[in-house]
Motif scaffolding. Sequence first.
Motif, PDB file in Angstrom:
ATOM      1  N   ALA A 173       0.445  -1.283   0.371  1.00 36.47           N
ATOM      2  CA  ALA A 173      -0.069   0.027  -0.354  1.00 36.47           C
ATOM      3  C   ALA A 173       1.289   1.178   0.273  1.00 36.47           C
ATOM      4  O   ALA A 173       0.591   2.381  -0.914  1.00 36.47           O
ATOM      5  CB  ALA A 173      -0.863  -0.473   1.368  1.00 36.47           C
ATOM      6  N   TYR A 174       1.709   1.412   0.355  1.00 36.75           N
ATOM      7  CA  TYR A 174       2.549   2.311   0.246  1.00 36.75           C
ATOM      8  C   TYR A 174       3.915   2.651  -0.978  1.00 36.75           C
ATOM      9  O   TYR A 174       3.428   3.903  -1.359  1.00 36.75           O
ATOM     10  CB  TYR A 174       3.522   2.586   1.284  1.00 36.75           C
ATOM     11  CG  TYR A 174       3.442   2.627   3.361  1.00 36.75           C
ATOM     12  CD1 TYR A 174       3.452   3.998   3.550  1.00 36.75           C
ATOM     13  CD2 TYR A 174       3.890   2.016   3.751  1.00 36.75           C
ATOM     14  CE1 TYR A 174       2.669   4.423   5.148  1.00 36.75           C
ATOM     15  CE2 TYR A 174       3.275   2.327   5.382  1.00 36.75           C
ATOM     16  CZ  TYR A 174       2.678   2.974   5.749  1.00 36.75           C
ATOM     17  OH  TYR A 174       1.794   3.934   7.014  1.00 36.75           O
ATOM     18  N   ARG A 175       3.979   1.070  -1.084  1.00 37.32           N
ATOM     19  CA  ARG A 175       4.437   1.216  -2.376  1.00 37.32           C
ATOM     20  C   ARG A 175       3.927   1.928  -3.450  1.00 37.32           C
ATOM     21  O   ARG A 175       4.702   2.137  -4.327  1.00 37.32           O
ATOM     22  CB  ARG A 175       5.911   0.579  -2.266  1.00 37.32           C
ATOM     23  CG  ARG A 175       6.848   0.335  -1.625  1.00 37.32           C
ATOM     24  CD  ARG A 175       7.248  -2.079  -1.577  1.00 37.32           C
ATOM     25  NE  ARG A 175       8.591  -1.787  -0.765  1.00 37.32           N
ATOM     26  CZ  ARG A 175       9.016  -2.993   0.035  1.00 37.32           C
ATOM     27  NH1 ARG A 175       8.239  -3.324  -0.785  1.00 37.32           N
ATOM     28  NH2 ARG A 175      10.149  -2.554   0.748  1.00 37.32           N
ATOM     29  N   ALA A 176       3.329   1.328  -4.008  1.00 35.76           N
ATOM     30  CA  ALA A 176       2.092   1.034  -5.726  1.00 35.76           C
ATOM     31  C   ALA A 176       0.603   1.423  -4.966  1.00 35.76           C
ATOM     32  O   ALA A 176      -0.124   0.196  -5.016  1.00 35.76           O
ATOM     33  CB  ALA A 176       2.592   0.009  -5.713  1.00 35.76           C
ATOM     34  N   PRO A 177       0.224   2.655  -4.160  1.00 40.78           N
ATOM     35  CA  PRO A 177      -0.795   2.288  -3.513  1.00 40.78           C
ATOM     36  C   PRO A 177      -2.125   2.595  -5.128  1.00 40.78           C
ATOM     37  O   PRO A 177      -2.991   1.654  -4.216  1.00 40.78           O
ATOM     38  CB  PRO A 177      -0.631   4.070  -2.784  1.00 40.78           C
ATOM     39  CG  PRO A 177       0.052   4.654  -3.001  1.00 40.78           C
ATOM     40  CD  PRO A 177       0.814   3.819  -4.013  1.00 40.78           C
ATOM     41  N   ASP A 178      -1.847   2.948  -6.256  1.00 39.63           N
ATOM     42  CA  ASP A 178      -2.403   2.983  -7.140  1.00 39.63           C
ATOM     43  C   ASP A 178      -2.864   0.943  -7.387  1.00 39.63           C
ATOM     44  O   ASP A 178      -3.902   0.561  -7.827  1.00 39.63           O
ATOM     45  CB  ASP A 178      -1.983   3.345  -7.898  1.00 39.63           C
ATOM     46  CG  ASP A 178      -1.854   4.740  -8.332  1.00 39.63           C
ATOM     47  OD1 ASP A 178      -2.461   5.296  -6.833  1.00 39.63           O
ATOM     48  OD2 ASP A 178      -1.503   6.348  -8.783  1.00 39.63           O
ATOM     49  N   SER A 179      -2.013   0.301  -7.438  1.00 41.30           N
ATOM     50  CA  SER A 179      -2.690  -1.541  -7.845  1.00 41.30           C
ATOM     51  C   SER A 179      -2.677  -1.578  -6.482  1.00 41.30           C
ATOM     52  O   SER A 179      -3.741  -2.833  -6.075  1.00 41.30           O
ATOM     53  CB  SER A 179      -1.195  -1.522  -8.421  1.00 41.30           C
ATOM     54  OG  SER A 179      -0.277  -1.691  -7.278  1.00 41.30           O
ATOM     55  N   PHE A 180      -2.647  -1.095  -5.637  1.00 40.55           N
ATOM     56  CA  PHE A 180      -3.510  -1.830  -4.138  1.00 40.55           C
ATOM     57  C   PHE A 180      -4.333  -1.688  -3.495  1.00 40.55           C
ATOM     58  O   PHE A 180      -5.960  -2.723  -3.697  1.00 40.55           O
ATOM     59  CB  PHE A 180      -2.268  -1.789  -2.507  1.00 40.55           C
ATOM     60  CG  PHE A 180      -3.283  -1.946  -1.643  1.00 40.55           C
ATOM     61  CD1 PHE A 180      -2.701  -3.293  -1.618  1.00 40.55           C
ATOM     62  CD2 PHE A 180      -3.864  -0.897  -0.232  1.00 40.55           C
ATOM     63  CE1 PHE A 180      -3.140  -3.978  -0.108  1.00 40.55           C
ATOM     64  CE2 PHE A 180      -4.142  -2.505   0.607  1.00 40.55           C
ATOM     65  CZ  PHE A 180      -4.152  -3.338   0.246  1.00 40.55           C
ATOM     66  N   GLN A 181      -4.677  -0.270  -4.452  1.00 40.51           N
ATOM     67  CA  GLN A 181      -6.487  -0.141  -4.572  1.00 40.51           C
ATOM     68  C   GLN A 181      -7.440  -0.983  -5.651  1.00 40.51           C
ATOM     69  O   GLN A 181      -8.577  -0.557  -5.048  1.00 40.51           O
ATOM     70  CB  GLN A 181      -6.190   1.584  -5.378  1.00 40.51           C
ATOM     71  CG  GLN A 181      -8.091   2.114  -5.036  1.00 40.51           C
ATOM     72  CD  GLN A 181      -8.316   3.024  -3.998  1.00 40.51           C
ATOM     73  OE1 GLN A 181      -7.615   2.970  -3.056  1.00 40.51           O
ATOM     74  NE2 GLN A 181      -9.171   1.830  -3.210  1.00 40.51           N
ATOM     75  N   LYS A 182      -6.704  -1.410  -6.584  1.00 44.07           N
ATOM     76  CA  LYS A 182      -7.111  -2.734  -7.534  1.00 44.07           C
ATOM     77  C   LYS A 182      -7.774  -3.816  -6.649  1.00 44.07           C
ATOM     78  O   LYS A 182      -8.936  -4.158  -6.699  1.00 44.07           O
ATOM     79  CB  LYS A 182      -6.526  -2.734  -8.478  1.00 44.07           C
ATOM     80  CG  LYS A 182      -6.129  -1.578  -9.785  1.00 44.07           C
ATOM     81  CD  LYS A 182      -4.924  -2.144 -10.964  1.00 44.07           C
ATOM     82  CE  LYS A 182      -4.843  -0.855 -11.555  1.00 44.07           C
ATOM     83  NZ  LYS A 182      -3.959  -1.268 -12.630  1.00 44.07           N
ATOM     84  N   LEU A 183      -6.151  -4.631  -5.935  1.00 44.53           N
ATOM     85  CA  LEU A 183      -7.525  -5.038  -5.251  1.00 44.53           C
ATOM     86  C   LEU A 183      -8.252  -4.569  -4.239  1.00 44.53           C
ATOM     87  O   LEU A 183      -9.724  -5.547  -3.908  1.00 44.53           O
ATOM     88  CB  LEU A 183      -6.142  -6.119  -4.320  1.00 44.53           C
ATOM     89  CG  LEU A 183      -6.235  -7.255  -2.733  1.00 44.53           C
ATOM     90  CD1 LEU A 183      -6.959  -8.291  -4.034  1.00 44.53           C
ATOM     91  CD2 LEU A 183      -5.149  -7.090  -2.085  1.00 44.53           C
ATOM     92  N   ILE A 184      -7.943  -3.852  -3.437  1.00 48.67           N
ATOM     93  CA  ILE A 184      -9.528  -3.170  -3.027  1.00 48.67           C
ATOM     94  C   ILE A 184     -10.281  -2.782  -3.125  1.00 48.67           C
ATOM     95  O   ILE A 184     -11.670  -3.295  -2.717  1.00 48.67           O
ATOM     96  CB  ILE A 184      -8.879  -2.154  -1.932  1.00 48.67           C
ATOM     97  CG1 ILE A 184      -7.635  -2.374  -1.396  1.00 48.67           C
ATOM     98  CG2 ILE A 184     -10.049  -1.478  -0.942  1.00 48.67           C
ATOM     99  CD1 ILE A 184      -7.836  -3.328  -0.196  1.00 48.67           C
ATOM    100  N   ASP A 185     -10.589  -2.776  -4.454  1.00 49.01           N
ATOM    101  CA  ASP A 185     -11.375  -2.310  -5.544  1.00 49.01           C
ATOM    102  C   ASP A 185     -12.661  -3.081  -4.945  1.00 49.01           C
ATOM    103  O   ASP A 185     -13.903  -3.244  -5.537  1.00 49.01           O
ATOM    104  CB  ASP A 185     -11.290  -1.656  -6.807  1.00 49.01           C
ATOM    105  CG  ASP A 185     -11.011  -0.271  -6.604  1.00 49.01           C
ATOM    106  OD1 ASP A 185     -11.076   0.523  -4.900  1.00 49.01           O
ATOM    107  OD2 ASP A 185     -10.958   0.406  -7.432  1.00 49.01           O
ATOM    108  N   LEU A 186     -11.159  -4.548  -6.160  1.00 47.69           N
ATOM    109  CA  LEU A 186     -12.231  -5.973  -6.093  1.00 47.69           C
ATOM    110  C   LEU A 186     -12.763  -6.264  -4.842  1.00 47.69           C
ATOM    111  O   LEU A 186     -13.820  -7.143  -5.393  1.00 47.69           O
ATOM    112  CB  LEU A 186     -11.638  -6.871  -6.301  1.00 47.69           C
ATOM    113  CG  LEU A 186     -11.972  -8.273  -7.135  1.00 47.69           C
ATOM    114  CD1 LEU A 186     -12.083  -8.262  -8.306  1.00 47.69           C
ATOM    115  CD2 LEU A 186     -10.191  -8.839  -7.253  1.00 47.69           C
TER     116      LEU A 186
END
Length: 350
Positions: A173-186
């Motif tokens: 979540a710190y290193r790549a919040p935009d890609s972590f956001q994709k997991l959260i959105d799913l």
Amino acid sequence: MPSDSTRPQKRFLQALQGQKTDRPPFWYMRQAGRYLPEYRALRAEAGSFLSLCYAPDFAVEVTLQPLRRYQMDAAILFSDILVIPHALGQSLDFVQGEGPVLEPIDHEEKLKTLSLEGIHEHLNPVYETVERLSKDIPSTTALIGFAGAPWTVATYMVGGRGSADQAAARLWAYRAPDSFQKLIDLLVDATASYLIEQVNRGAEALQIFDSWAGNLPETEFARWSIAPIRAVVKKVKQVYPDIPIIGFPKGAGENYIRFFKETGVQAIGLDTSVPVEWARDHLQKLGPVQGNLDPLLLVSGGDEMLSVARRIIETFQDGPFIFNLGHGIVQHTPPEHVDELSTFIREWKR
Ligand code: CP3
């Protein structure tokens, strides 16, 4: 569906609607489980924890076991928060003495292995359990459906197992919040449609477990705990505006206030560390509160357990309140202590 005048009164639902009740309704997180010999016998018969979860005959029976002993005011569906990653296509195993083990999804590339497509088919046995329970539970008992919060479920998906600091998910979540956001959105989409289907099949209230919310600093708490839960609540309420939802942001400290105000949940589950008078003054005026006896007092039992329970009830008795523990029942809890506490609450007079 009985008319309003003949429908039995369920204390648990009254409290969730913001009413004071003659005595506090009660249930316990992890009320079904290994502290009960009849649970251990059924799990041995089923072969594994997951086969209990996915076999409605077993899951219904295990849900009902604690009710027969202690007559709680609510039954919680027997399942686990990790059936969602499993339904999305991640491997999952519960290893004896170790807890859940998943094949870690630890970078964006691996998100491609997950899909929403087959989730309802995978989860159908769980829905069947809900439907059967809604017919089988006593008429004064309410049925709670549940799911893990996106953040807490993500910590297991990314780390591949439980950990004390959830470092793997926090680092992604710190290193790549935009890609972590994709997991959260799913997870938001999967969780909302899972909860909606539980209500379709008869769940009368929902609880969202954010068991690892407490390790998030303020900004991350807002982004990874509050925002996804708000999105789940909004989606569920678009279909079922009146379904009561309880949020449980374990370990959130003063962030409990923001969480309660901003997620849209009706009621808030207090962990063991939340001071009861602080919660009465800051949280109970916002809505019903639920909690928060230390599960270890249920292990030690005796007068200390009952006097702390009394203090909790007396502190919250002027507003809507549901008695519970501050976290789940632990394995080495003597069933007699659960009996003693439950009798104490059932016989409570204001
Ligand atoms: O009785 C109930 O409360 C309903 C069923 C329920 C279970 N898990 C059954 C279970 C619920 C609501 C959960 C929620 C859950 N599962 C959470 C959120 C609440 C919390 O405790 O913080 C979390 C983080 C999980 C993930 C999970 N499931 C872990 C980490 C473990 C291993 C640790 C442990 O206690 O065994 C489980 C296994 C699990 N879930 C068991 C039960 C009855 C034990 C399985 C067994 O060995 O028989």
